[in-house]
Enzyme design. Structure first.
Site, PDB file in Angstrom:
ATOM      1  N   GLU A  55       0.851  -1.192   0.000  1.00  0.00           N
ATOM      2  CA  GLU A  55       0.000   0.000   0.000  1.00  0.00           C
ATOM      3  C   GLU A  55       0.886   1.241   0.000  1.00  0.00           C
ATOM      4  O   GLU A  55       1.852   1.315   0.761  1.00  0.00           O
ATOM      5  CB  GLU A  55      -0.895   0.008   1.244  1.00  0.00           C
ATOM      6  CG  GLU A  55      -1.644   1.306   1.460  1.00  0.00           C
ATOM      7  CD  GLU A  55      -2.149   1.482   2.889  1.00  0.00           C
ATOM      8  OE1 GLU A  55      -2.319   2.648   3.301  1.00  0.00           O
ATOM      9  OE2 GLU A  55      -2.353   0.474   3.583  1.00  0.00           O
ATOM     10  N   LYS A  57      -9.637  -2.486   8.563  1.00  0.00           N
ATOM     11  CA  LYS A  57      -8.324  -2.137   9.093  1.00  0.00           C
ATOM     12  C   LYS A  57      -8.499  -1.620  10.514  1.00  0.00           C
ATOM     13  O   LYS A  57      -9.235  -0.655  10.737  1.00  0.00           O
ATOM     14  CB  LYS A  57      -7.712  -1.053   8.187  1.00  0.00           C
ATOM     15  CG  LYS A  57      -6.551  -0.302   8.757  1.00  0.00           C
ATOM     16  CD  LYS A  57      -6.081   0.714   7.724  1.00  0.00           C
ATOM     17  CE  LYS A  57      -5.718   2.022   8.368  1.00  0.00           C
ATOM     18  NZ  LYS A  57      -5.143   2.966   7.400  1.00  0.00           N
TER      19      LYS A  57
END
Length: 195
Positions: free
Chosen positions: A40, A127
């Protein structure tokens, strides 16, 4: 199997924040070489977009997906899609972003209410942020009321504390600076090997 089930199968993801494009691509390559599939690159500012582009180009050469992180608005969703990101990540849970994203979206949560809302929106992956502040007990506690939810532990993770979070119920841990620390690389490799 969902996109994130497959992407996070090794139990570790890499977050490459605040680096120039060349360094971002180099560390993405290091992550892939270690066996980390998920990379990411946060795009909290437009200045970070060239780094995301560089990682996406490196990933394309190796057949690896790269996601855009710190996505907090619809314009950033469009940018991530236009640049070729494979998924998006947000620090919080925004139903508008969940519905608007054309890509798999991983929103941030920190409370049972947010986890419940995420599940209501049809999500099975979220998350947990900031994981180090929430602590391992948070992950152990969430497993009971939310079976089937998968948590990515993000924020304050490294090769040394990651095993504790995985043992407590996190499905994946996200590391950043650990990829730049020669002392942590063997521990990261061992963590990936055991996952």
């Amino acid at each position: 199997m969902t996109f994130f089930d497959d992407l996070f199968s090794c139990g570790v993801m890499a977050i490459l924040r605040g680096m120039d494009p060349e360094r971002t691509a180099m560390l993405a390559e290091r992550a892939w070489d270690l066996g980390i599939d998920a990379v990411e690159v946060p795009i909290e500012t437009p200045e970070a977009e060239p780094s995301l582009r560089a990682a996406i180009e490196a990933g394309a050469r190796r057949g690896r997906p790269v996601g855009a992180g710190t996505v907090v608005g619809v314009e950033q969703l469009r940018t991530a899609t236009d640049l070729g990101a494979a998924f998006t990540v947000a620090p919080g849970l925004d139903p508008e972003l969940v519905r608007a994203s054309e890509l798999p979206h991983l929103p941030g949560v920190a409370t049972p209410s947010e986890v419940q809302h995420a599940r209501k929106l049809g999500l099975t992956w979220v998350k947990a942020f900031p994981a180090a502040v929430l602590g391992t007990g948070w992950f152990a506690a969430m497993g009971g009321p939310f079976p089937g939810m998968h948590f990515a532990a993000t924020g304050g993770m490294n090769a040394h504390n990651a095993p504790d979070f995985l043992a407590a119920g996190a499905s994946v841990v996200a590391v950043g600076s650990a990829l730049e620390d020669p002392e942590q690389l063997p521990a990261l490799a061992e963590l990936i090997r055991r996952s």
